[in-house]
Design a protein around this motif. Sequence first.
Motif, PDB file in Angstrom:
ATOM      1  N   PHE A 261       0.817  -1.217   0.000  1.00 50.60           N
ATOM      2  CA  PHE A 261       0.000   0.000   0.000  1.00 50.60           C
ATOM      3  C   PHE A 261       0.848   1.263   0.000  1.00 50.60           C
ATOM      4  O   PHE A 261       0.461   2.283  -0.587  1.00 50.60           O
TER       5      PHE A 261
ATOM      6  N   TYR B  63       2.014   1.666  -3.629  1.00 49.96           N
ATOM      7  CA  TYR B  63       0.885   2.149  -4.424  1.00 49.96           C
ATOM      8  C   TYR B  63       0.678   3.648  -4.220  1.00 49.96           C
ATOM      9  O   TYR B  63       0.495   4.411  -5.179  1.00 49.96           O
TER      10      TYR B  63
ATOM     11  N   SER C  67      -6.778   2.112  -1.022  1.00 49.99           N
ATOM     12  CA  SER C  67      -7.055   1.908  -2.454  1.00 49.99           C
ATOM     13  C   SER C  67      -7.988   2.976  -3.021  1.00 49.99           C
ATOM     14  O   SER C  67      -8.176   3.053  -4.238  1.00 49.99           O
TER      15      SER C  67
ATOM     16  N   PHE D  90      -2.120  -1.447  -8.253  1.00 50.19           N
ATOM     17  CA  PHE D  90      -3.487  -1.543  -7.736  1.00 50.19           C
ATOM     18  C   PHE D  90      -3.979  -2.980  -7.789  1.00 50.19           C
ATOM     19  O   PHE D  90      -4.629  -3.469  -6.842  1.00 50.19           O
TER      20      PHE D  90
ATOM     21  N   VAL E 205      -2.718  -4.929  -4.978  1.00 49.22           N
ATOM     22  CA  VAL E 205      -3.527  -4.678  -3.774  1.00 49.22           C
ATOM     23  C   VAL E 205      -4.762  -5.576  -3.784  1.00 49.22           C
ATOM     24  O   VAL E 205      -5.122  -6.183  -2.770  1.00 49.22           O
TER      25      VAL E 205
END
Length: 300
Positions: A96, A99, A191, A243, A246
Amino acid sequence: MCSPDTIVVQDIETPVEEKKKQLPGSSVWETFFSWGVYYLHINPVMKIIYYIITLLIFSLMKESMDIPHFEILTGKQSVLNKMFVKKGWGITCVVFVLYQLVSLTLHTKWKASLKKLLVRAVATTFFFFIWCAVIFQLIENYTQACTYRNIRFELTKKECHNKADHVYHSFDISGHSYLLTYCVLIMMEESKEIVYFLCLRRYLRGAHEDTVEEVSLPVLEAKEAKRMTLRLTILSPIVVIVFMCVVLLCLLWDFMLIVTTIYYHTFLEKVIGTTLAVSMWYMLYRRSFLCIFRYNIFNS
């Protein structure tokens, strides 16, 4: 409105008339990406209700029937458990944060976003460590007992397990239930950056009116818009790939949470672990961060 339900269809695909001429349908990649957005943007309340229901159902199954192990998937020595869950928070945090770092380059106020990211990474790591590595371990050590023919011996957990016919008892709050629930809820929050990414793509294509109230898009002059468009073009594949990592990680954690619920710990131990994870998520993302990030130091 540029919501997760409409962004993917409108942003990734071409207009209806052009689509009929150019593409017979969405590719597998686009479909999976769209599904990933839906999956991670489920209402957190619904996700929590799902966790409660599965906890009740599978715990009841565990108590009422003997469910065989599939060691390659459900055993303590399985690759999934040893290589992923045992290092679950480290993997989650890396994914995360990576990202978010990639996404930062698409913000004009990237320094403010970086400060907030650092605070979130430190705070979430602290509350993982303090519960899983400290408090849960202290509770288990305080309540542990090793018995043989109703006689108690002062042996460690490892020593007790190594002795024949000795039985080890303790109140072992499920660290897996805490960790996996905690990780999924946090990645669902982190996200949400994908909404900004998709809205920015539409904005740079001229769809200025199609934005979300919660998404603050930059006001760009012509030259700045060109630079941002180039940057977006270069980074789009990376953003999408990270993404999807994730999404896949959340799917793995959800699966391993079901395994934990079916095969390990008592009902009360799992309830406490899950409840604490939900409480920490709520305290951080619904209360603490909202208050802390109002200060000017995080907005400049």
